[in-house]
Design an enzyme around this catalytic site. Structure first.
Site, PDB file in Angstrom:
ATOM      1  N   GLY A  48       0.862  -1.182   0.000  1.00 30.03           N
ATOM      2  CA  GLY A  48       0.000   0.000   0.000  1.00 30.03           C
ATOM      3  C   GLY A  48       0.889   1.220   0.000  1.00 30.03           C
ATOM      4  O   GLY A  48       1.971   1.204  -0.581  1.00 30.03           O
ATOM      5  N   GLU A  49       0.450   2.269   0.647  1.00 33.24           N
ATOM      6  CA  GLU A  49       1.247   3.487   0.754  1.00 33.24           C
ATOM      7  C   GLU A  49       1.733   3.580   2.205  1.00 33.24           C
ATOM      8  O   GLU A  49       0.919   3.740   3.115  1.00 33.24           O
ATOM      9  CB  GLU A  49       0.396   4.691   0.337  1.00 33.24           C
ATOM     10  CG  GLU A  49       1.126   6.003   0.368  1.00 33.24           C
ATOM     11  CD  GLU A  49       2.525   5.944  -0.240  1.00 33.24           C
ATOM     12  OE1 GLU A  49       2.665   5.457  -1.378  1.00 33.24           O
ATOM     13  OE2 GLU A  49       3.473   6.352   0.431  1.00 33.24           O
ATOM     14  N   SER A  50       3.045   3.488   2.394  1.00 32.37           N
ATOM     15  CA  SER A  50       3.567   3.336   3.763  1.00 32.37           C
ATOM     16  C   SER A  50       3.279   4.554   4.629  1.00 32.37           C
ATOM     17  O   SER A  50       3.045   4.414   5.833  1.00 32.37           O
ATOM     18  CB  SER A  50       5.071   3.046   3.737  1.00 32.37           C
ATOM     19  OG  SER A  50       5.798   4.160   3.245  1.00 32.37           O
ATOM     20  N   CYS A  80       6.521  -4.801   0.851  1.00 31.38           N
ATOM     21  CA  CYS A  80       6.695  -3.461   0.273  1.00 31.38           C
ATOM     22  C   CYS A  80       6.398  -2.378   1.319  1.00 31.38           C
ATOM     23  O   CYS A  80       7.214  -2.163   2.204  1.00 31.38           O
ATOM     24  CB  CYS A  80       5.845  -3.319  -0.991  1.00 31.38           C
ATOM     25  SG  CYS A  80       6.292  -1.887  -1.991  1.00 31.38           S
ATOM     26  N   ARG A 107      13.235   4.014   0.435  1.00 38.27           N
ATOM     27  CA  ARG A 107      11.948   3.979  -0.280  1.00 38.27           C
ATOM     28  C   ARG A 107      12.145   4.305  -1.753  1.00 38.27           C
ATOM     29  O   ARG A 107      13.031   5.083  -2.116  1.00 38.27           O
ATOM     30  CB  ARG A 107      10.975   4.987   0.334  1.00 38.27           C
ATOM     31  CG  ARG A 107      10.487   4.592   1.716  1.00 38.27           C
ATOM     32  CD  ARG A 107       9.485   5.601   2.238  1.00 38.27           C
ATOM     33  NE  ARG A 107       8.339   5.719   1.347  1.00 38.27           N
ATOM     34  CZ  ARG A 107       7.526   6.778   1.301  1.00 38.27           C
ATOM     35  NH1 ARG A 107       7.748   7.817   2.079  1.00 38.27           N
ATOM     36  NH2 ARG A 107       6.505   6.791   0.467  1.00 38.27           N
ATOM     37  N   ILE A 135       6.920  -2.705  -7.289  1.00 39.82           N
ATOM     38  CA  ILE A 135       6.161  -1.516  -7.660  1.00 39.82           C
ATOM     39  C   ILE A 135       6.632  -0.335  -6.823  1.00 39.82           C
ATOM     40  O   ILE A 135       6.419  -0.314  -5.617  1.00 39.82           O
ATOM     41  CB  ILE A 135       4.656  -1.773  -7.483  1.00 39.82           C
ATOM     42  CG1 ILE A 135       4.243  -2.890  -8.448  1.00 39.82           C
ATOM     43  CG2 ILE A 135       3.853  -0.505  -7.735  1.00 39.82           C
ATOM     44  CD1 ILE A 135       2.846  -3.372  -8.279  1.00 39.82           C
ATOM     45  N   ARG A 136       7.293   0.623  -7.469  1.00 37.36           N
ATOM     46  CA  ARG A 136       7.899   1.744  -6.723  1.00 37.36           C
ATOM     47  C   ARG A 136       8.545   1.189  -5.451  1.00 37.36           C
ATOM     48  O   ARG A 136       8.373   1.702  -4.353  1.00 37.36           O
ATOM     49  CB  ARG A 136       6.826   2.798  -6.361  1.00 37.36           C
ATOM     50  CG  ARG A 136       6.372   3.636  -7.552  1.00 37.36           C
ATOM     51  CD  ARG A 136       5.200   4.563  -7.197  1.00 37.36           C
ATOM     52  NE  ARG A 136       5.389   5.285  -5.952  1.00 37.36           N
ATOM     53  CZ  ARG A 136       5.844   6.536  -5.840  1.00 37.36           C
ATOM     54  NH1 ARG A 136       6.134   7.226  -6.918  1.00 37.36           N
ATOM     55  NH2 ARG A 136       5.979   7.095  -4.662  1.00 37.36           N
ATOM     56  N   HIS A 171       5.710  -8.026  -4.097  1.00 37.44           N
ATOM     57  CA  HIS A 171       4.334  -8.352  -3.720  1.00 37.44           C
ATOM     58  C   HIS A 171       3.967  -9.795  -4.062  1.00 37.44           C
ATOM     59  O   HIS A 171       3.325 -10.030  -5.085  1.00 37.44           O
ATOM     60  CB  HIS A 171       3.367  -7.411  -4.449  1.00 37.44           C
ATOM     61  CG  HIS A 171       3.534  -5.975  -4.062  1.00 37.44           C
ATOM     62  ND1 HIS A 171       3.027  -5.464  -2.904  1.00 37.44           N
ATOM     63  CD2 HIS A 171       4.179  -4.955  -4.681  1.00 37.44           C
ATOM     64  CE1 HIS A 171       3.331  -4.177  -2.818  1.00 37.44           C
ATOM     65  NE2 HIS A 171       4.043  -3.839  -3.880  1.00 37.44           N
ATOM     66  N   GLU A 173       1.659 -11.361  -2.904  1.00 33.85           N
ATOM     67  CA  GLU A 173       0.189 -11.439  -2.881  1.00 33.85           C
ATOM     68  C   GLU A 173      -0.440 -11.118  -4.230  1.00 33.85           C
ATOM     69  O   GLU A 173      -1.611 -11.405  -4.450  1.00 33.85           O
ATOM     70  CB  GLU A 173      -0.370 -10.506  -1.788  1.00 33.85           C
ATOM     71  CG  GLU A 173      -0.297  -9.003  -2.083  1.00 33.85           C
ATOM     72  CD  GLU A 173       1.044  -8.354  -1.746  1.00 33.85           C
ATOM     73  OE1 GLU A 173       2.030  -9.090  -1.501  1.00 33.85           O
ATOM     74  OE2 GLU A 173       1.109  -7.111  -1.743  1.00 33.85           O
TER      75      GLU A 173
END
Lengths: 191, 293
Positions: A48-50, A80, A107, A135-136, A171, A173
């Site tokens: 997600g967005e940390s 991530c 990051r 992803i990023r 990821h 998942e």
């Protein structure tokens, strides 16, 4: 006995993690309050967005309870953003972190979205390579004592384990590869 | 190492789920959005309410503004390109934006053709009013869908209409026999392969956010309960009386969308919402959702 997996569900792809653990035979609970951490055998911090996950965990009183259960030996997986959340620090500006995994994370280390990629990756302890989607994605810039590096990309650690905590830059998942989920269930079985 | 694959493009949208993407016009607003807990920001020249008010041609944001915003925040930065304006999209890709919104909020550059989104490494999000439109955009390479709603109105009714339409059409497809799918594809004006896929899975193959008219935490939670994966808020934040607390409250409402007592708590004392518009008072040419097909 069925293993009960708590997936932190403040933001991110928590449903994909829950689906992976359910395929691996566990029952799952989506965790949005501290009370929902009770009675779980495995904790997952999703992608997600940390910064969002950290702020929400802090505002809604989940940070200390998460620190307590992880320090108490609960098998924990972070992917991530989950890796960033669990780590003790980042190379960038300060952000809310649980600080239960003794690594410093850089990051977006592989770049912005145009540099996001997928690749096959050898991971220690797995028989066949993992098809990993970054992803990023972060990488690990520094590890403390007692942290095992299980996989690297271009010399940078991307999978680590420190006792009961496993973290990946990518990821699992998203690709239907349930081996990390099964690893965490096995760790829960050994307790 | 494969870059720009379907998995990588759609994957970033997966990471944004359960989050709020906020329109910002400068670095200061971007900082407020990030501080509130936004999962991404959308860089644009003017928010939709101002585009509506000012009139004229609305275009891609100035590259300097986009770069300032990228330099200010650590979260993903999206930016809008005009429908069919593939050169604006090329420029945004070169600036390193993480997602391009081919948006009806800007003035369309092509009334017939949308951008060939397969040609880009940067993923695209596109608006849709119904399932056929969503599948046409995915057929052109969109990696994320959002409802069009009616941007800049502070009125959620169109976003609700679009989300209910898409969900209802997916449910209907899911019950069809295989031999009925070609007629369904004809009626939806959608690619057959995607129609067959959605009929089989019962879900869109990409993440679907709500957008257009969301002004309050309750609006955001409504869209989440209707099945959206997350929420875009355009004018709703920085056209309100007190943007920071409202932004934070909308983020919290998207996480706790199923918890009415939490929603009551976060909805308190936020000041005035953005100035709003009754949709029926808009002339047809003022309806942004009608742009694109």
């Amino acid at each position: 006995m069925t293993v009960r997996v708590g997936v932190l569900a403040l933001q991110g792809d928590f449903r994909e993690h829950a689906a992976s653990f359910e395929r691996a035979g566990a029952e799952t609970v989506l965790v949005r309050t501290a009370g929902q951490l009770e009675g779980i055998d495995v904790l997952v911090i999703p992608g997600g967005e940390s910064t969002t996950i950290g702020k929400l965990a802090d505002r809604f009183g989940l940070l200390e309870p998460i620190r307590t259960v992880v320090a108490g030996g609960l098998p924990t997986l972070g992917t991530c953003a989950g890796m960033i959340f669990l780590a003790t620090g980042t190379t960038g500006p300060e952000q809310v972190q649980a600080g239960v995994l003794d690594v410093v994370v850089e990051r977006n280390a592989f770049g912005r979205q145009v540099d996001s990629f997928e690749a096959d990756l050898d991971v220690d302890g797995f028989d066949a390579p993992v098809h990993a989607v970054f992803i990023r994605a972060p990488w690990i810039a520094g590890v403390g004592p007692g942290v095992e590096v299980l996989a690297e990309v271009e010399g940078h650690p991307v999978v680590v384990r420190q006792g009961n905590v496993v973290a990946t830059s990518f990821h699992p998942e998203l690709t239907g590869d349930d081996r990390f989920s099964r690893l965490l269930l096995a760790m829960a079985g050994e307790r | 190492m494969d870059k720009g694959t379907d998995l990588v493009k759609r994957g970033l949208a997966e990471m944004l789920k359960g989050g709020v993407i906020m329109d910002v016009v400068n670095a200061e607003q971007a900082r407020i959005a990030e501080e509130a807990g936004a999962v991404a920001v959308m860089a644009l020249e003017r928010v939709p309410a101002d585009i509506r008010k000012d009139g004229g041609v609305a275009r891609m944001a100035d590259p300097t503004k986009v770069e300032e915003i990228i330099a200010t925040v650590s979260i993903p930065v999206m930016a809008k390109a005009r429908i069919g304006h593939f050169v604006e999209a090329q420029i945004l890709e070169s600036l390193g934006v993480d997602y391009i919104d081919e948006s009806e909020v800007l003035t369309p550059a092509d009334e017939e053709h949308h951008i060939d989104k397969w040609a880009f490494t940067t993923p695209f999000v596109c608006g849709a009013r119904d399932l056929g439109e969503a599948l046409r955009r995915i057929g052109e390479g969109a990696a994320m869908i959002r409802t069009k709603g009616e941007a800049g109105t502070g009125n959620v009714v169109e976003a609700v209409r679009h989300m209910r339409k898409i969900s209802g059409e997916i449910r209907r497809l899911h019950g069809l026999a295989p031999e009925e799918l070609m007629a369904a594809a004809r009626d939806l004006k959608a690619p057959f392969g995607l129609v067959r896929e959605v009929a089989g899975t019962g879900v869109l193959p990409v993440v679907n956010f709500a957008a257009g008219g969301i002004a309050t935490p309750a609006d955001a939670a409504l869209m989440m309960q209707l099945g959206c994966d997350g929420v875009f808020v355009g004018s709703g934040i920085f056209k309100s009386e007190d943007p920071g607390p409202r932004a934070k409250a909308i983020v919290e409402a998207v996480t706790y969308y199923q918890d009415p007592s939490m929603l009551a708590k976060v909805s308190r004392g936020l000041g005035e919402a953005m100035p709003s518009v009754e949709i029926d008072t808009l002339a047809p040419e003022e309806r942004l959702a009608r742009r694109g097909w």
